[in-house]
Design an enzyme around this catalytic site. Structure first.
Site, mmCIF file in Angstrom:
data_model
loop_
_atom_site.group_PDB
_atom_site.id
_atom_site.type_symbol
_atom_site.label_atom_id
_atom_site.label_comp_id
_atom_site.label_asym_id
_atom_site.label_seq_id
_atom_site.Cartn_x
_atom_site.Cartn_y
_atom_site.Cartn_z
ATOM 1 C CE LYS A 8 -2.251 -0.447 3.870
ATOM 2 N NZ LYS A 8 -1.883 -1.778 4.418
ATOM 3 N NE ARG A 83 -5.018 -0.586 8.915
ATOM 4 C CZ ARG A 83 -3.896 -0.015 8.467
ATOM 5 N NH1 ARG A 83 -3.858 1.260 8.216
ATOM 6 N NH2 ARG A 83 -2.830 -0.743 8.274
ATOM 7 N NE ARG A 122 6.893 -2.966 6.486
ATOM 8 C CZ ARG A 122 5.594 -2.708 6.266
ATOM 9 N NH1 ARG A 122 5.210 -2.117 5.160
ATOM 10 N NH2 ARG A 122 4.699 -3.076 7.146
ATOM 11 N NE ARG A 128 5.611 -0.430 9.910
ATOM 12 C CZ ARG A 128 4.519 -0.303 9.160
ATOM 13 N NH1 ARG A 128 4.595 0.215 7.949
ATOM 14 N NH2 ARG A 128 3.350 -0.703 9.605
ATOM 15 N NE ARG A 139 1.008 -4.531 10.974
ATOM 16 C CZ ARG A 139 2.092 -4.453 10.195
ATOM 17 N NH1 ARG A 139 3.207 -5.049 10.548
ATOM 18 N NH2 ARG A 139 2.044 -3.787 9.069
HETATM 19 P P1 AMP Z 1 0.156 1.071 8.300
HETATM 20 O O1 AMP Z 1 1.346 1.941 8.192
HETATM 21 O O2 AMP Z 1 -0.961 1.521 7.389
HETATM 22 O O3 AMP Z 1 0.472 -0.386 8.126
HETATM 23 O O4 AMP Z 1 -0.411 1.237 9.796
HETATM 24 C C1 AMP Z 1 0.366 0.845 10.906
HETATM 25 C C2 AMP Z 1 -0.493 0.777 12.161
HETATM 26 O O5 AMP Z 1 -1.057 2.068 12.433
HETATM 27 C C3 AMP Z 1 -1.690 -0.154 12.075
HETATM 28 O O6 AMP Z 1 -1.355 -1.491 12.360
HETATM 29 C C4 AMP Z 1 -2.601 0.460 13.147
HETATM 30 O O7 AMP Z 1 -2.158 0.132 14.461
HETATM 31 C C5 AMP Z 1 -2.367 1.951 12.956
HETATM 32 N N1 AMP Z 1 -3.318 2.502 11.957
HETATM 33 C C6 AMP Z 1 -3.017 3.020 10.724
HETATM 34 N N2 AMP Z 1 -4.120 3.423 10.082
HETATM 35 C C7 AMP Z 1 -5.163 3.148 10.904
HETATM 36 C C8 AMP Z 1 -6.574 3.295 10.804
HETATM 37 N N3 AMP Z 1 -7.145 3.809 9.695
HETATM 38 N N4 AMP Z 1 -7.319 2.909 11.868
HETATM 39 C C9 AMP Z 1 -6.768 2.407 12.978
HETATM 40 N N5 AMP Z 1 -5.462 2.204 13.126
HETATM 41 C C10 AMP Z 1 -4.650 2.567 12.107
#
Ligand code: AMP
Length: 191
Positions: A8, A83, A122, A128, A139
């Site tokens: 993404k 999400r 990654r 991370r 996740r």
């Molecule tokens: P990402 O970078 O999109 O993989 O997001 C990393 C983490 O941030 C996720 O596993 C969630 O803990 C949090 N997060 C990101 N976007 C959202 C969202 N729209 N709603 C809730 N938690 C989010």
């Protein structure tokens, strides 16, 4: 949209660079706040480090604030938002307030074994905190439980374009561009 490790962030970055859109990544904003140690950052981290979602209200408030800063003409690519179905419903309302709407929903399909491989890599490269094997598994489960229904939400509106997310970054980018150019296309989903 797409499960963790589907590409993404990478694809969103390429799309905005090429199309001149604005990327709105909720995960990136949370990580930035986390590094800066703000109140929001500390709260977000407590969920992120466990692979859980940050509560809807917190996430939607943050998106609302960001939308307020942008002009109506700015084309936005949401990355990792909405999400949950509650977030999708909140977004519909929010966009209506700004006299805007969702134009398309791109879903990256990548088989689970491939996701695990990519995330392990990654984890080694970017360190991370949420790319450890246990958190990765959580996740993925959270994605299936909470985010797969969001795809169904948008499928009812006929907005979803499924993209085969396997293979080289550039090949996936080309499929994304083709799907966006052709309103009826389906690039041949992997899953
Ligand atoms: P990402 O970078 O999109 O993989 O997001 C990393 C983490 O941030 C996720 O596993 C969630 O803990 C949090 N997060 C990101 N976007 C959202 C969202 N729209 N709603 C809730 N938690 C989010």
């Amino acid at each position: 949209m797409g499960p963790p490790g589907s590409g993404k962030g990478t694809q969103a970055q390429l799309l905005v660079d090429r199309a001149g859109w604005l990327q709105l990544s909720t995960g990136e904003i949370f990580r930035k706040h986390g590094k800066e140690g703000t109140k929001l950052g500390r709260l977000a981290r407590s969920y992120m480090d466990r692979g859980q979602y940050v509560p809807d209200e917190v996430t939607v408030d943050m998106v609302r604030e960001r939308l307020r800063e942008l002009t109506r003409e700015t084309r936005i690519l949401f990355d990792g938002f909405p999400r949950t179905v509650a977030q999708a419903e909140a977004l519909d309302k929010l966009l209506a307030e700004f006299d805007r709407h969702v134009g398309a929903v791109l879903v990256l399909d990548v088989p689970r074994e491939e996701l695990a491989k990519r995330l392990r890599r990654r984890g080694e490269l970017e360190s991370r905190a949420d790319d450890t094997p246990e958190v990765i598994a959580t996740r993925y489960d959270v994605y299936i439980q909470q985010t797969a229904p969001v795809v169904e939400h948008y499928e009812r509106n006929g907005l979803v374009k499924r993209i085969d997310g396997r293979g080289a970054v550039e090949d996936v980018a080309a499929r994304m561009a083709a799907a966006l150019a052709d309103p009826t296309s389906d690039s041949g989903a992997a899953a």
